[in-house]
Write an enzyme that holds these catalytic residues in place. Structure first.
Site, PDB file in Angstrom:
ATOM      1  N   LYS A   1      36.411  48.478  30.291  1.00 32.57           N
ATOM      2  CA  LYS A   1      36.165  47.852  28.998  1.00 32.57           C
ATOM      3  C   LYS A   1      36.858  48.638  27.886  1.00 32.57           C
ATOM      4  CE  LYS A   1      31.954  45.384  30.133  1.00 32.57           C
ATOM      5  NZ  LYS A   1      30.517  45.520  30.362  1.00 32.57           N
TER       6      LYS A   1
ATOM      7  N   LYS B   1      43.035  32.383  38.497  1.00 34.43           N
ATOM      8  CA  LYS B   1      41.567  32.413  38.597  1.00 34.43           C
ATOM      9  C   LYS B   1      40.964  31.667  37.413  1.00 34.43           C
ATOM     10  CE  LYS B   1      37.702  35.716  38.365  1.00 34.43           C
ATOM     11  NZ  LYS B   1      36.922  35.584  37.189  1.00 34.43           N
TER      12      LYS B   1
ATOM     13  N   LYS C   1      36.847  31.744  31.562  1.00 30.66           N
ATOM     14  CA  LYS C   1      36.798  31.228  30.191  1.00 30.66           C
ATOM     15  C   LYS C   1      37.805  31.968  29.302  1.00 30.66           C
ATOM     16  CE  LYS C   1      32.723  33.956  29.155  1.00 30.66           C
ATOM     17  NZ  LYS C   1      32.601  34.361  30.564  1.00 30.66           N
TER      18      LYS C   1
HETATM   19  P1  ADP Z   1      34.619  34.390  33.269  1.00 25.82           P
HETATM   20  O1  ADP Z   1      35.753  34.942  34.110  1.00 25.82           O
HETATM   21  O2  ADP Z   1      34.809  32.956  32.951  1.00 25.82           O
HETATM   22  O3  ADP Z   1      34.340  35.251  32.042  1.00 25.82           O
HETATM   23  P2  ADP Z   1      32.264  35.622  34.254  1.00 25.82           P
HETATM   24  O4  ADP Z   1      32.963  36.934  34.442  1.00 25.82           O
HETATM   25  O5  ADP Z   1      31.284  35.479  33.130  1.00 25.82           O
HETATM   26  O6  ADP Z   1      33.330  34.457  34.177  1.00 25.82           O
HETATM   27  O7  ADP Z   1      31.559  35.281  35.643  1.00 25.82           O
HETATM   28  C1  ADP Z   1      30.205  34.980  35.828  1.00 25.82           C
HETATM   29  C2  ADP Z   1      29.985  34.780  37.315  1.00 25.82           C
HETATM   30  O8  ADP Z   1      30.773  33.675  37.816  1.00 25.82           O
HETATM   31  C3  ADP Z   1      30.366  35.976  38.171  1.00 25.82           C
HETATM   32  O9  ADP Z   1      29.383  36.135  39.184  1.00 25.82           O
HETATM   33  C4  ADP Z   1      31.692  35.604  38.788  1.00 25.82           C
HETATM   34  O10 ADP Z   1      31.875  36.195  40.054  1.00 25.82           O
HETATM   35  C5  ADP Z   1      31.609  34.091  38.893  1.00 25.82           C
HETATM   36  N1  ADP Z   1      32.956  33.514  38.698  1.00 25.82           N
HETATM   37  C6  ADP Z   1      33.608  33.424  37.519  1.00 25.82           C
HETATM   38  N2  ADP Z   1      34.837  32.851  37.665  1.00 25.82           N
HETATM   39  C7  ADP Z   1      34.954  32.590  38.987  1.00 25.82           C
HETATM   40  C8  ADP Z   1      36.006  31.997  39.785  1.00 25.82           C
HETATM   41  N3  ADP Z   1      37.138  31.568  39.240  1.00 25.82           N
HETATM   42  N4  ADP Z   1      35.798  31.895  41.115  1.00 25.82           N
HETATM   43  C9  ADP Z   1      34.638  32.322  41.680  1.00 25.82           C
HETATM   44  N5  ADP Z   1      33.624  32.885  40.992  1.00 25.82           N
HETATM   45  C10 ADP Z   1      33.755  33.024  39.661  1.00 25.82           C
END
Ligand code: ADP
Ligand code: TRP
Length: 320
Positions: free
Chosen positions: A110, A189, A192
């Site tokens: 971070k 991947k 958001k």
């Molecule tokens: P983002 O990448 O959109 O910020 P987060 O890091 O908040 O998503 O992820 C929240 C949860 O969703 C985590 O447990 C993460 O492993 C899962 N997750 C997020 N994006 C994916 C993806 N593209 N494929 C599989 N799991 C995902």
């Protein structure tokens, strides 16, 4: 088994979150004693303003209830509604060597990303340890990035137990069944942060528009299509069983349909899969008092366990 998971609420949820995190969590509640909370104290470390944090917290509650967290099976609450966790956090800090926190990958990542370091960000793993230890958690399902935090929790608990007696249960991490990384509309991947997500709860038209933006190859209509590396196929396959996948592969190979057809099909699959969740969401959004009651009931249950634990901790270390 007592299983605990924390949800970082950070805005709209997408299909990647749904398959990667929400669905597996909902399945856990069938065979375990599941404790799930919205980690709003943790989110505070990166929060920009009060309204957003408040909104994200309530959105996450509604969304998780909608996709199937069952308040009769799962204890579901908002972290800050059980303030015992902060007392334990302070006490555990005494059992947390600086070196342990300095080695935390998540903190280092971070800071490397430019988030300015503050004490909350640095001591984030101690609060997570308090979440886990306060409820005698046995299993913590996590993504790979969180394994180290569970290991740190074990280190902190072991140090405490060695010095003051066997108070804490040592938790095990469980890396959630490997869910393949779900691609976004650009094939990267889905996240958001990459502006490539398909949000979970969209109206039908914008959902179709979003699906239409999925990047695929430029094979002209009438020619057989490759399904192997196709993003539309990869997303559609998440919703299909083996026989249905083979059917879809055959449609790709037949050359009779183009990507436009498959984008429509994908939209249908998403729309259908989330039909029940959408109805529940409508319901909860117009019955927010019920959502608040569920969270209050969860907080009460978690607090009952936590306050007993805190009593043992206070006596063990001489605060009582
Ligand atoms: P983002 O990448 O959109 O910020 P987060 O890091 O908040 O998503 O992820 C929240 C949860 O969703 C985590 O447990 C993460 O492993 C899962 N997750 C997020 N994006 C994916 C993806 N593209 N494929 C599989 N799991 C995902
Ligand atoms: N740090 C976790 C994450 O970012 C969220 C979390 C907070 C958590 N406390 C927890 C997860 C306790 C499991 C157990 O995803």
């Amino acid at each position: 088994m007592r299983v605990l998971t924390g949800i970082q609420a950070s805005g709209k949820l997408h299909i990647g979150n749904y398959f990667g995190a929400m669905k597996p969590m909902v399945e856990l509640q069938e065979e375990n004693e599941l404790f799930t909370f919205i980690a709003n104290y943790h989110s505070l470390t990166t929060s920009k303003d009060a309204d957003t944090l408040r909104q994200y917290t309530i959105d996450a509650a509604v969304d998780y209830l909608s996709v199937g967290i069952d308040p009769n099976k799962t204890t579901f609450w908002v972290q800050s509604h059980v303030p015992e966790v902060l007392e334990l956090y302070w006490i555990l800090s005494k059992f947390t060597p600086m070196g342990l926190l300095e080695r935390a990958h998540s903190y280092k990542d971070k800071v490397a990303k430019g988030i300015s370091a503050n004490h909350a960000l640095f001591s984030y793993p101690v609060l997570m340890a308090a979440d886990i230890l306060m409820l005698d958690t046995e299993i913590v399902p996590v993504g790979k990035d969180q394994i180290q935090h569970v290991e740190m929790t074990r280190d902190i608990a072991t140090k405490f137990n060695n010095e003051y007696g066997e108070i804490f249960v040592l938790p095990e991490h469980k890396v959630a069944e490997e869910v393949a990384t779900i691609p976004g509309i650009d094939g990267q991947k889905m996240s958001k942060s990459y502006d490539n997500a398909i949000d979970l709860f969209m109206d039908e038209k914008p959902l179709q528009k979003r699906c239409n933006k999925i990047i695929s190859s430029s094979t002209p209509l009438g020619e057989p299509l490759e399904w192997e590396d196709d993003n539309i196929y990869a997303l559609a396959a998440l919703f299909l069983d083996d026989a249905q996948k083979q059917e879809l592969q055959a449609r790709y190979k037949s050359g009779k349909e183009g990507y436009g057809h498959f984008k429509k099909y994908l939209k249908e699959l998403i729309w259908e899969e989330l039909g029940e969740a959408r109805e529940k969401r409508e319901y909860y959004l117009s019955h927010m008092d019920e959502v608040n009651d569920i969270l209050a009931m969860g907080a009460k249950k978690a607090s009952k366990i936590a306050s007993r634990k805190m009593q043992d901790v206070r006596v063990a270390i001489g605060l009582n």
